[in-house]
Design an enzyme around this catalytic site. Structure first.
Site, PDB file in Angstrom:
ATOM      1  N   SER A 118       0.677  -1.210   0.063  1.00  0.00           N
ATOM      2  CA  SER A 118       0.029   0.224  -0.139  1.00  0.00           C
ATOM      3  C   SER A 118       0.679   1.283  -0.056  1.00  0.00           C
ATOM      4  O   SER A 118       0.563   2.138  -0.647  1.00  0.00           O
ATOM      5  CB  SER A 118      -1.000   0.030   1.192  1.00  0.00           C
ATOM      6  OG  SER A 118      -1.767  -1.128   1.201  1.00  0.00           O
ATOM      7  N   HIS A 139       0.440  -2.477  -7.392  1.00  0.00           N
ATOM      8  CA  HIS A 139      -0.769  -2.016  -6.797  1.00  0.00           C
ATOM      9  C   HIS A 139      -2.233  -2.396  -7.165  1.00  0.00           C
ATOM     10  O   HIS A 139      -2.876  -1.574  -7.915  1.00  0.00           O
ATOM     11  CB  HIS A 139      -0.734  -0.714  -6.200  1.00  0.00           C
ATOM     12  CG  HIS A 139      -1.481  -0.157  -5.032  1.00  0.00           C
ATOM     13  ND1 HIS A 139      -1.923   1.116  -4.981  1.00  0.00           N
ATOM     14  CD2 HIS A 139      -2.118  -0.906  -4.227  1.00  0.00           C
ATOM     15  CE1 HIS A 139      -2.685   1.302  -4.208  1.00  0.00           C
ATOM     16  NE2 HIS A 139      -2.865   0.178  -3.406  1.00  0.00           N
ATOM     17  N   GLU A 151      -1.855   0.427 -10.855  1.00  0.00           N
ATOM     18  CA  GLU A 151      -0.514   1.201 -10.473  1.00  0.00           C
ATOM     19  C   GLU A 151       0.617   0.355 -10.338  1.00  0.00           C
ATOM     20  O   GLU A 151       0.902  -0.439  -9.370  1.00  0.00           O
ATOM     21  CB  GLU A 151      -0.720   2.156  -9.133  1.00  0.00           C
ATOM     22  CG  GLU A 151       0.158   2.945  -8.868  1.00  0.00           C
ATOM     23  CD  GLU A 151      -0.115   3.860  -7.739  1.00  0.00           C
ATOM     24  OE1 GLU A 151       0.163   4.942  -7.592  1.00  0.00           O
ATOM     25  OE2 GLU A 151      -0.504   3.203  -6.699  1.00  0.00           O
ATOM     26  N   ASN A 189      -2.368   6.052  -3.180  1.00  0.00           N
ATOM     27  CA  ASN A 189      -2.454   6.000  -1.659  1.00  0.00           C
ATOM     28  C   ASN A 189      -1.882   7.107  -0.873  1.00  0.00           C
ATOM     29  O   ASN A 189      -2.483   7.437   0.259  1.00  0.00           O
ATOM     30  CB  ASN A 189      -2.030   4.572  -1.041  1.00  0.00           C
ATOM     31  CG  ASN A 189      -2.711   3.402  -1.312  1.00  0.00           C
ATOM     32  OD1 ASN A 189      -3.950   3.630  -1.695  1.00  0.00           O
ATOM     33  ND2 ASN A 189      -2.286   2.264  -1.089  1.00  0.00           N
TER      34      ASN A 189
END
Length: 281
Positions: A118, A139, A151, A189
């Protein structure tokens, strides 16, 4: 035939394993207990049925056929023959460190490590091993089988060959890659957790109820989900861990975790996976 290992049978690991298996790849799904693996098997079977409902124009195999391509195991030695590893363990450094130091000794030299982290930097995790050039961040977004874009994070030592092989693998399961550079939280994030955290502060300060906060984002901004619904879907424990990583790395007060979020996690209110978060499930 490419063989994929997915480490961690939580929400994301379940989705990743399902997605690869649905596209005809052999998957090994690893976790620390048979109980978690049994839960993962039930979730994948149920998710395949939901996936069929949402993709009526696409032929989806029966859940039994998809499950037959996934080996559920606690045995890390099975990684001796894999081409790719997708790691999905909790966003806690001690756990990441333990896993990577272990699998680096077991996986073949040509195996690429796809880090579904994350916020922890890819370069930092790669430094735990002797194959930094074969590390890349992937991701995945939740729910994994329904999301078409990933991502992808390039670490300091990530090789061009690793990028090419990863893009080919992800294209096979119908994913488009957006490649970004490596800093804590990357793009998604680093920004999204600010929304979720500040939304929790708004609720804590009694400015608005969770439903109203989310409706403003959905009805005024056109978002498909509000920040608190998103936090519940991700897992409030994961959100708190990620905020802590961002704060530790940037030392910036904008990433200080909302006390309400931490209190809810302490109370076992993790969101959708526990049945209760900002909403009841």
């Amino acid at each position: 035939m490419r063989k994929i290992a997915v480490i961690g049978a939580g929400t994301m690991g379940i989705g990743v394993a399902q997605n690869f298996a649905q596209e005809g790849l052999v998957v090994i799904l690893l976790d620390i207990s048979e109980e978690k693996l049994d839960y993962a098997k039930k979730e994948i079977s149920q998710n395949v049925r939901f996936h069929t409902l949402f993709n009526k124009n696409k032929i989806v195999e029966e859940s039994e056929k998809i499950l037959s391509r996934i080996k559920f195991s606690t045995d890390y030695q099975l990684l001796e023959q894999v081409d790719f590893v997708v790691e999905n363990v909790p966003e806690i450094w001690e756990i990441k460190k333990f896993v990577y130091e272990k699998i680096d000794k077991i996986c073949p030299d040509n195996c690429i490590f796809l880090v579904n982290t994350s916020c922890i930097p890819i370069t930092k995790i790669a430094a735990l091993t002797n194959r930094a050039e074969k590390f890349i961040g992937t991701h995945f977004m939740n729910p994994v089988p329904l999301m078409t874009t990933i991502e992808v994070i390039k670490g300091y030592h990530t090789s061009e060959d690793t990028i090419i092989r990863t893009k080919e693998l992800l294209k096979h399961i119908g994913k488009e890659c957006i490649i970004v550079n490596d800093l804590p939280g990357f793009v998604s994030n680093r920004i999204s957790h600010l929304f979720m955290n500040e939304a929790a502060f708004v609720v804590q300060d009694q400015v608005a109820e969770p439903k109203d906060v989310d409706n403003i984002f959905k009805k005024c901004y056109g978002h498909k989900m509000g920040p608190l619904e998103t936090a519940d879907l991700i897992g409030l424990d994961t959100v708190v861990n990620s905020l802590d990583v961002l704060y530790q790395n940037f030392q910036d007060s904008k990433y200080r975790c909302c006390p309400l979020l931490r209190k809810m996690v302490d109370a076992g209110l993790y969101g959708k996976k526990s049945g209760q978060g900002f909403y009841s499930y």
